[in-house]
Motif scaffolding. Sequence first.
Motif, PDB file in Angstrom:
ATOM      1  N   PHE A 336       0.795  -1.241  -0.251  1.00  0.00           N
ATOM      2  CA  PHE A 336       0.153  -0.182  -0.092  1.00  0.00           C
ATOM      3  C   PHE A 336       0.750   1.122  -0.024  1.00  0.00           C
ATOM      4  CE2 PHE A 336      -2.583  -3.487   2.067  1.00  0.00           C
ATOM      5  CZ  PHE A 336      -3.736  -3.088   1.173  1.00  0.00           C
ATOM      6  N   PRO A 337       0.880   2.046  -0.846  1.00  0.00           N
ATOM      7  CA  PRO A 337       1.527   3.371  -0.994  1.00  0.00           C
ATOM      8  C   PRO A 337       1.351   4.295   0.083  1.00  0.00           C
ATOM      9  CG  PRO A 337       0.402   2.834  -3.261  1.00  0.00           C
ATOM     10  CD  PRO A 337      -0.004   1.974  -2.326  1.00  0.00           C
ATOM     11  N   PHE A 338       0.154   4.023   0.715  1.00  0.00           N
ATOM     12  CA  PHE A 338      -0.323   5.012   1.670  1.00  0.00           C
ATOM     13  C   PHE A 338       0.471   4.671   3.116  1.00  0.00           C
ATOM     14  CE2 PHE A 338      -2.997   6.406   5.448  1.00  0.00           C
ATOM     15  CZ  PHE A 338      -3.087   7.797   5.121  1.00  0.00           C
ATOM     16  N   ALA A 339       0.694   3.361   3.054  1.00  0.00           N
ATOM     17  CA  ALA A 339       1.722   3.075   4.254  1.00  0.00           C
ATOM     18  C   ALA A 339       2.966   3.920   4.221  1.00  0.00           C
ATOM     19  CB  ALA A 339       1.647   1.289   4.448  1.00  0.00           C
ATOM     20  N   SER A 340       3.616   3.601   3.052  1.00  0.00           N
ATOM     21  CA  SER A 340       5.012   4.316   3.081  1.00  0.00           C
ATOM     22  C   SER A 340       4.885   5.738   3.223  1.00  0.00           C
ATOM     23  CB  SER A 340       5.553   4.059   1.464  1.00  0.00           C
ATOM     24  OG  SER A 340       5.593   2.471   1.240  1.00  0.00           O
ATOM     25  N   TYR A 341       3.595   6.471   2.528  1.00  0.00           N
ATOM     26  CA  TYR A 341       3.433   7.785   2.791  1.00  0.00           C
ATOM     27  C   TYR A 341       3.533   8.171   4.250  1.00  0.00           C
ATOM     28  CZ  TYR A 341       1.090  12.235   2.920  1.00  0.00           C
ATOM     29  OH  TYR A 341       0.673  13.685   3.237  1.00  0.00           O
TER      30      TYR A 341
END
Length: 391
Positions: A336-341
């Motif tokens: 999930f990109p949001f987790a990295s963000y």
Amino acid sequence: MDTMKNGFWKVFFYEWKTIIKKPSIILWTLGVPLAIFILYAAIFGDGVLRELPIAILDEDKTSISRELIRQIDANSTLDFTKEVNTEGEGLKLIQTSQVFGLVIIPNNFKKDISRGKTVNVVLYVNNDYMTPAGLINKGFNTVVGSFSTSAKVNVIMKSGASSLQAKNAVQPVIMRSHTLFNPFVNYAYYLCLSLFPMALQLTVMITTLYLLGSILKYNKGKSLYKLSGNNVFFAFFGKILPYTIIFSLLTILMVAYLFGYLGIPINTSIVNVYILTLILIVVYQLMAVFFVTISKDFRSLCAMGGGYSSLAYSFSGYTFPQEGMPTAIKILDSIFPFASYARALTNIAIKGMPLIESLPYLIGFGVFSLIGLLSLKKFSYQLQKGGYYEK
């Protein structure tokens, strides 16, 4: 080459004309996120829950019990709104959600304290409401702990000890706690910092899924591909760039509210936060292409893409810390990109850590972007075919 460049601008300006002609697009891309932002701001604007209603049952009714009640009521978190005559009456108030807690001061409270005996002051809380219950418990323990220490000091001093000796006897070890981040325990700092970007990425993902999926659903792929000069890059980027601009304006408002008006402490340039959020927007737009290419129809596209973006919050570590997740879930978390963000934002903006510390998350953004770019080849085939179903 000129034809190809013209293809990009043709798609780009055609999309702007479509946005201007359809108010519903503006309502969705700007209105809905702003409405969500305003809702979150209204809910979490105060930052800290205060004056939580609790009931009191004072079975002692002495000057000492009234002093304890006064100290508890003086705590900004707690507010005595009901005085009851029986324990059952107080529990009924909790069960009907009229109060969040019940404090019971037992008989012989003053007498037992003066004799140095242990006294149990009972607190009932409604743990269905976990946040209020936790705050009530914390506030109650703070007040009662301080009150208990003072009472023990007074008892020891009556035996002839000095004030200093009594304090050292009661509390020989003093704990000092230093909260490095969010020392105010402000829920707005914690929740808004995650909920605002989450609402933004959901809007970005759903909008892009609809834009690209509807082209194939209504068999408009060939006309878009022709307008772009038979170049899938110009077709895709010309189509989504107007929305990237709109979302970037939303990002400016979001960042200004969070770190300006709300006053969340920031340990980096606000421009870095803006750039990081803009990268998140582009990454989700690229990931939308991937879902378009693996979906067999518009319905499955919306189900898969929407579900993927909505699950991101659960795996970001805000609702449950990543350190406590099972290994399999930690691996799932990385998709999930949001987790990295979320982690990069915390490291860079809140903790003020060097950019190198967030390198794994930035590499993750690169991987997600690459997945989207590689998917453009199949998207090109879909455009040339016309849509999900050839006419």
